[in-house]
Scaffold this active site. Structure first.
Site, short mmCIF file in Angstrom:
data_model
loop_
_atom_site.label_atom_id
_atom_site.label_comp_id
_atom_site.label_asym_id
_atom_site.label_seq_id
_atom_site.Cartn_x
_atom_site.Cartn_y
_atom_site.Cartn_z
N GLU A 46 -57.40 48.87 -36.44
CA GLU A 46 -58.16 47.84 -35.72
C GLU A 46 -57.96 47.94 -34.21
OE1 GLU A 46 -58.67 43.06 -34.89
OE2 GLU A 46 -57.05 43.68 -36.22
N ASP A 111 -42.28 42.98 -27.29
CA ASP A 111 -42.95 42.48 -26.09
C ASP A 111 -41.94 41.64 -25.31
OD1 ASP A 111 -44.61 41.36 -24.20
OD2 ASP A 111 -45.79 40.15 -25.61
N ASP A 113 -41.44 39.54 -21.81
CA ASP A 113 -42.25 38.95 -20.75
C ASP A 113 -41.35 38.18 -19.79
OD1 ASP A 113 -44.03 37.21 -19.33
OD2 ASP A 113 -45.53 37.59 -20.88
N CYS A 123 -35.83 33.76 -7.82
CA CYS A 123 -36.73 34.39 -6.86
C CYS A 123 -38.20 34.09 -7.16
CB CYS A 123 -36.50 35.90 -6.86
SG CYS A 123 -36.51 36.60 -8.54
N GLY A 163 -48.61 45.93 -17.00
CA GLY A 163 -49.63 45.82 -15.96
C GLY A 163 -49.44 44.61 -15.07
N HIS A 168 -43.67 46.59 -22.88
CA HIS A 168 -43.90 46.67 -24.33
C HIS A 168 -43.22 47.93 -24.85
CE1 HIS A 168 -47.98 44.52 -23.45
NE2 HIS A 168 -46.97 43.67 -23.46
N ASP A 268 -40.14 38.24 -27.72
CA ASP A 268 -41.10 37.39 -28.42
C ASP A 268 -41.10 37.90 -29.87
OD1 ASP A 268 -43.27 36.17 -29.58
OD2 ASP A 268 -44.56 36.37 -27.82
N LEU A 279 -51.39 44.02 -29.99
CA LEU A 279 -50.65 44.17 -28.74
C LEU A 279 -51.50 44.99 -27.77
CD1 LEU A 279 -47.94 43.63 -27.23
CD2 LEU A 279 -47.13 45.83 -28.10
N LYS A 280 -51.41 44.61 -26.50
CA LYS A 280 -52.19 45.28 -25.46
C LYS A 280 -51.94 46.79 -25.47
CE LYS A 280 -52.90 45.25 -20.57
NZ LYS A 280 -52.51 44.71 -19.29
N HIS A 286 -55.00 45.73 -16.32
CA HIS A 286 -54.74 44.28 -16.26
C HIS A 286 -55.77 43.64 -15.33
CE1 HIS A 286 -52.99 40.40 -15.98
NE2 HIS A 286 -52.06 40.72 -16.87
#
Length: 387
Positions: A46, A111, A113, A123, A163, A168, A268, A279-280, A286
């Site tokens: 897919e 993943d 993030d 920061c 991105g 990942h 995650d 997943l990307k 991006h």
């Protein structure tokens, strides 16, 4: 390369050029076919596309590289996600008897993030990143890569910059692709240490004796902690920070728990558990930053700078710049097979841009997988001869 040179309003004009002349379709097809060993492996995969104005198209599937190429050049997706290999072609999922359309295999994915670290970085926050907090991603890659290779025995790990603000990991070994949901959950749980939401003050609790995996992870954190926590983030510079840290006090491993709470990878886990989770895709663009989702070279991990990753506007601009010594090919070459010519032209195109070194990395990853597959097949044939 500053992100300011990229204007999101130009994306609809840049994407057709990117998919026509720069996207590495042959490597991409080679990756997701896995040597063509399993029948219909690519055909039953897919893909999902996010189009302009957040139009989301799931259950795309393609018979050949050419078909994938034509469809992507027609639709020019803003984002590409990769899903599972199903029991039937995803594009025909509506015609299959209810309950028989099943997700069978997919790479084991992770993943990470930066937004999940907001309580331990000063920061930046939310989607923003800088070189000071990017160290957290470096630590995450080091810890997870070692554990997946040494503790689980996986070999083919593709680490990719998202991105924008994360990384990942695609674990591509055959054994990883065949893991059940239960097994994926077990791997994800083994790798998870930081537990609890915003209300939880103490998110890491160590028991005695410390597990070897945690000891190994601590040695990575040890290497980066002084510079990251005390230098870059000045986490213990104010009374408030000291009070916050000492409120976690208690137990013989207090100092280690603090270090892990600040620097241990925050996964995650839902992304890793599901076989059908999307997943990307690597080499997706991006839309907000314009940066390409590129493979990360682990041999130079400490030098990886997300702000140096090329944007779509940069690489499209580089295409138009004539290179010294690049002559137009003579007319005799026009007579050759058109498909071969366009493939060669595409290779020549991306080699003129900042994308070249990242596609070379991807090639090296694919070559290592092909060598490993060949070794496995030789081993099997040797075993069969012994009977």
């Amino acid at each position: 390369m500053p992100s300011s040179d990229y204007d999101p309003a130009c994306l609809p004009d840049l994407l057709p050029l990117y998919y026509r002349r720069l996207f590495p379709f042959s490597q991409y097809y080679r990756w997701l076919s896995y040597g063509g060993v399993a029948k219909n492996y690519f055909q039953n995969r897919e893909f999902s596309f996010t189009l302009k104005d957040d139009i989301y198209v799931r259950y795309q599937s393609f018979s050949t590289q050419n078909e994938l190429e034509k469809e992507m050049q027609k639709m020019n997706p803003y984002k590409i996600d990769i899903g599972a290999v199903y029991s039937h072609r995803p594009s025909q999922h509506n015609t299959v008897k209810s309950g028989t359309f099943q997700a069978l295999e997919k790479e084991l994915v992770f993943d990470i993030d930066m937004t999940d670290y907001d309580d331990v970085r000063r920061c930046c926050s939310a989607a923003d990143i800088c070189s000071k907090c990017w160290t957290l991603m470096t630590i995450a890659v080091r810890i997870l890569d070692r554990a997946l290779r040494e503790d689980f025995g996986f070999q083919h790990l593709l680490w990719v910059y998202s991105g924008r603000r994360g990384v990942h990991c695609w674990v591509c070994d055959e054994a990883a692709r065949k893991l059940s949901v239960t097994a994926r959950s077990a791997v994800a749980e083994y790798l998870s240490l930081v537990k609890g939401g915003e209300e939880t003050v103490k998110k890491v609790v160590l028991s005695d004796p410390i597990h070897p995996f945690i000891s190994q992870s601590l040695s990575v954190v040890d290497h980066y902690f002084p510079q990251y926590a005390i230098g870059d983030q000045e986490l213990l510079s104010s009374k408030e920070s000291v009070d916050k840290a000492s409120s976690k006090k208690g137990g013989q491993y207090f100092d280690k728990e603090i270090m892990l709470q600040y620097c241990y990878p925050r996964l995650d886990v839902n992304v890793s558990k599901g076989v059908n989770h999307l997943l990307k895709s690597p080499f997706s663009v991006h839309p907000k930053t314009g940066r390409i989702s590129v493979p990360i070279d682990l041999r130079n991990l400490d030098k990886f700078d997300p702000f140096e990753v090329p944007t779509i506007s940069l690489i499209c601009e580089e295409l138009d710049k004539p290179r010294a010594g690049e002559e137009e090919e003579d007319d005799t070459k026009d007579k050759e097979n058109e498909a071969e010519a366009s493939e060669r032209r595409k290779i020549r195109d991306y080699k003129r841009t900042s994308l070249a070194k990242y596609i070379k990395l991807f090639d090296q990853f694919l070559d290592a997988m092909a060598r490993s597959r060949k070794g496995e097949m030789l081993k099997k044939s040797d075993l069969q001869k012994e009977f």
